[in-house]
Write a protein that holds these residues in place. Structure first.
Motif, PDB file in Angstrom:
ATOM      1  N   ALA A  52       0.935  -1.296   0.000  1.00 56.49           N
ATOM      2  CA  ALA A  52      -0.029  -0.083   0.076  1.00 56.49           C
ATOM      3  C   ALA A  52       0.877   1.401   0.009  1.00 56.49           C
ATOM      4  O   ALA A  52       0.543   2.083  -0.722  1.00 56.49           O
ATOM      5  N   VAL A  53       1.839   1.238   0.813  1.00 57.65           N
ATOM      6  CA  VAL A  53       2.712   2.399   0.848  1.00 57.65           C
ATOM      7  C   VAL A  53       3.373   2.717  -0.589  1.00 57.65           C
ATOM      8  O   VAL A  53       3.805   3.826  -0.930  1.00 57.65           O
ATOM      9  N   PRO A  57       1.386   6.257  -4.559  1.00 56.84           N
ATOM     10  CA  PRO A  57       1.501   7.499  -5.540  1.00 56.84           C
ATOM     11  C   PRO A  57       0.516   6.999  -6.691  1.00 56.84           C
ATOM     12  O   PRO A  57      -0.019   7.851  -7.325  1.00 56.84           O
ATOM     13  N   PHE A  58       0.713   5.547  -7.292  1.00 62.15           N
ATOM     14  CA  PHE A  58      -0.074   5.206  -8.315  1.00 62.15           C
ATOM     15  C   PHE A  58      -1.452   5.106  -8.117  1.00 62.15           C
ATOM     16  O   PHE A  58      -2.312   5.722  -8.960  1.00 62.15           O
ATOM     17  N   ASP A  59      -1.876   4.722  -6.860  1.00 67.53           N
ATOM     18  CA  ASP A  59      -3.564   5.031  -6.573  1.00 67.53           C
ATOM     19  C   ASP A  59      -3.818   6.294  -6.699  1.00 67.53           C
ATOM     20  O   ASP A  59      -4.980   6.657  -6.912  1.00 67.53           O
ATOM     21  N   ARG A  60      -3.193   7.135  -6.169  1.00 68.07           N
ATOM     22  CA  ARG A  60      -3.597   8.691  -6.137  1.00 68.07           C
ATOM     23  C   ARG A  60      -3.603   8.972  -7.760  1.00 68.07           C
ATOM     24  O   ARG A  60      -4.625   9.837  -8.087  1.00 68.07           O
ATOM     25  N   SER A  68     -14.602   7.222  -8.169  1.00 70.89           N
ATOM     26  CA  SER A  68     -15.030   6.176  -7.146  1.00 70.89           C
ATOM     27  C   SER A  68     -13.689   5.683  -6.568  1.00 70.89           C
ATOM     28  O   SER A  68     -12.729   5.205  -6.994  1.00 70.89           O
ATOM     29  N   ARG A  69     -13.787   5.744  -5.349  1.00 70.06           N
ATOM     30  CA  ARG A  69     -12.616   5.243  -4.330  1.00 70.06           C
ATOM     31  C   ARG A  69     -12.636   3.786  -4.521  1.00 70.06           C
ATOM     32  O   ARG A  69     -11.673   3.054  -4.438  1.00 70.06           O
ATOM     33  N   ASN A  70     -13.753   3.099  -4.171  1.00 70.57           N
ATOM     34  CA  ASN A  70     -13.882   1.718  -4.485  1.00 70.57           C
ATOM     35  C   ASN A  70     -13.285   1.082  -5.835  1.00 70.57           C
ATOM     36  O   ASN A  70     -12.376   0.125  -5.777  1.00 70.57           O
ATOM     37  N   LEU A  71     -13.331   1.786  -7.033  1.00 70.52           N
ATOM     38  CA  LEU A  71     -12.982   1.337  -8.350  1.00 70.52           C
ATOM     39  C   LEU A  71     -11.457   1.513  -8.453  1.00 70.52           C
ATOM     40  O   LEU A  71     -10.993   0.905  -9.006  1.00 70.52           O
ATOM     41  N   SER A  72     -11.141   2.928  -7.865  1.00 72.28           N
ATOM     42  CA  SER A  72      -9.565   3.045  -8.255  1.00 72.28           C
ATOM     43  C   SER A  72      -8.954   2.393  -7.285  1.00 72.28           C
ATOM     44  O   SER A  72      -7.736   1.780  -7.813  1.00 72.28           O
ATOM     45  N   ALA A  73      -9.409   1.628  -6.053  1.00 75.49           N
ATOM     46  CA  ALA A  73      -8.636   0.826  -5.139  1.00 75.49           C
ATOM     47  C   ALA A  73      -8.604  -0.235  -5.958  1.00 75.49           C
ATOM     48  O   ALA A  73      -7.488  -1.136  -5.826  1.00 75.49           O
ATOM     49  N   VAL A  79      -3.515  -4.215 -10.678  1.00 79.87           N
ATOM     50  CA  VAL A  79      -2.422  -3.713 -11.246  1.00 79.87           C
ATOM     51  C   VAL A  79      -1.378  -4.558 -10.474  1.00 79.87           C
ATOM     52  O   VAL A  79      -0.298  -5.055 -10.869  1.00 79.87           O
ATOM     53  N   THR A  80      -1.349  -4.153  -9.049  1.00 83.46           N
ATOM     54  CA  THR A  80      -0.087  -4.619  -8.075  1.00 83.46           C
ATOM     55  C   THR A  80      -0.067  -5.982  -8.358  1.00 83.46           C
ATOM     56  O   THR A  80       0.820  -6.679  -8.337  1.00 83.46           O
ATOM     57  N   ALA A  81      -1.041  -6.859  -8.341  1.00 83.20           N
ATOM     58  CA  ALA A  81      -1.203  -8.322  -8.503  1.00 83.20           C
ATOM     59  C   ALA A  81      -0.548  -8.652  -9.630  1.00 83.20           C
ATOM     60  O   ALA A  81       0.289  -9.505  -9.362  1.00 83.20           O
ATOM     61  N   PHE A  82      -0.837  -8.199 -10.670  1.00 86.17           N
ATOM     62  CA  PHE A  82       0.039  -8.489 -11.777  1.00 86.17           C
ATOM     63  C   PHE A  82       1.287  -8.293 -11.792  1.00 86.17           C
ATOM     64  O   PHE A  82       2.223  -9.060 -11.891  1.00 86.17           O
TER      65      PHE A  82
END
Length: 357
Positions: A52-53, A57-60, A68-73, A79-82
């Protein structure tokens, strides 16, 4: 009149003090029980917080385009999982295939007959080689190392269900850490006995330590192991993946490093008569693998970690011993935060002394 009233009502602080004691006990008990409940999820919590840390920056950037915060997260998690999972699966699969084969190749290189032949061919080194042979049982050491790696590989397969559950929990926690990061940070700021400036200092040290540990320690160690394994493969040395993994693991630990593997390999090549390969391996290990730590690490980390080598060694090794793999991140993090709290205490004392003087 006021004096009479104060005498009848009595002092206020003693009346309030007893009420605060049960509250403090209840809070302490709740914190201890919560920590015990969270202990089984320590690995998932540490890795989800670390990711998460790193990907905040990518999530921002995503949340600035997706309202939508749910969709952006969710997008950030996918992307992180990939990025994290695909390389991990490829490396683990290669390592699993290499582990069993490495034992059959590596162990015979250190058997008694080869050791005796080396002493016969290099009479001037015979006393030193004999001393090393008497002090270190290389065949047993190599059997232990290779069997440990093979056992670990088998345990990965046997613990696939547990690993999958931990993996799912990591990204489950990651989603909520990304989505609610502002609320989590605000709650921490309100409940910690710190001023806004002090909390900002703690938060900055928290983020800097994670970046320094992952990008500085883990990424550089992986690069060193990859470069070392690549040279082993190019020189035709057996089990390059096996040795590359060992070099990467040793490079995580401050003071040790990849030279613990490539230096003896270069000596072995020289004693075997492969002088050109020994020189190439020594030069590559010294000027490429060795300098990666001195060149790439400052570029990735800068002055973020702000911890000397001895403290880094204690934090990484102690974290590994106490907490397992999550200790690689959690050990330096806890030590860095403790040092920051000591700095805050020192600054408060200096401010109080300045006020009283």
């Amino acid at each position: 009149m006021r004096q009479t009233r104060s005498m009848l009502l009595g002092p206020k602080s003693p009346d309030r003090a007893p009420a605060s004691v049960p509250l403090a006990v209840a809070i302490s008990l709740g914190v201890v029980i919560s920590a015990v409940m969270a202990a089984p999820f320590l690995g998932a919590l540490v890795w989800s917080t670390t990711i998460a840390v790193l990907f905040t920056p990518f999530d921002r950037a995503v949340s600035s385009r997706v309202k939508s915060r749910n969709l952006s997260a969710l997008i950030t998690v996918m992307v992180t999982a990939f990025i994290v999972v695909v390389p991990a699966i490829l490396v683990t699969g290669t390592l699993l295939n290499e582990a069993g084969r490495s034992a059959a190749i590596v162990v015979p290189m250190f058997d008694a007959d080869d050791w005796t032949r080396l002493m016969d061919e290099h009479r001037w080194l015979a006393p030193a080689l004999q001393w090393v042979h008497d002090k270190v049982d290389f065949p047993d050491l190599m059997r232990t190392a290779t069997s440990a790696l093979a056992t670990w590989s088998g345990s990965v397969l046997r613990a696939s269900f547990s690993g999958m559950a931990n993996f799912l929990l990591t990204f489950y926690f990651l989603f909520y850490l990304l989505r609610d990061r502002e609320a989590i940070a605000e709650a921490a700021r309100l409940h910690l006995p710190l001023s806004e400036l002090e909390f900002a200092l703690i938060a900055g040290r928290f983020s800097d330590t994670i970046f320094a540990t992952v990008f500085g320690t883990v990424a550089v160690a992986a690069l060193q192991g990859g470069l070392g394994g690549l040279m082993f493969w190019w020189l035709g040395l057996p089990a390059p993946v096996f040795w590359g993994v060992l070099m990467a693991l040793l490079a995580v630990v401050p003071f040790l490093g990849a030279f613990v593997i490539w230096a003896p390999a270069a000596v072995y090549l020289a004693l075997s008569g492969s002088y050109t390969s020994a020189i190439i391996l020594t030069a590559w290990g010294t000027f490429v693998v060795g300098l990666v730590d001195n060149v790439v690490y400052p570029i990735l980390v800068g002055s973020r970690l702000r911890m000397n080598t001895m403290l880094s060694f204690i934090a990484v090794v102690g974290g590994l011993v106490l907490m397992g793999t999550p200790g690689v991140v959690l050990g330096p993090l806890l030590l860095a935060l403790t040092l920051t709290l000591l700095q805050i205490r020192r600054d408060r004392a200096a401010t109080a002394a300045g006020v009283t003087s």
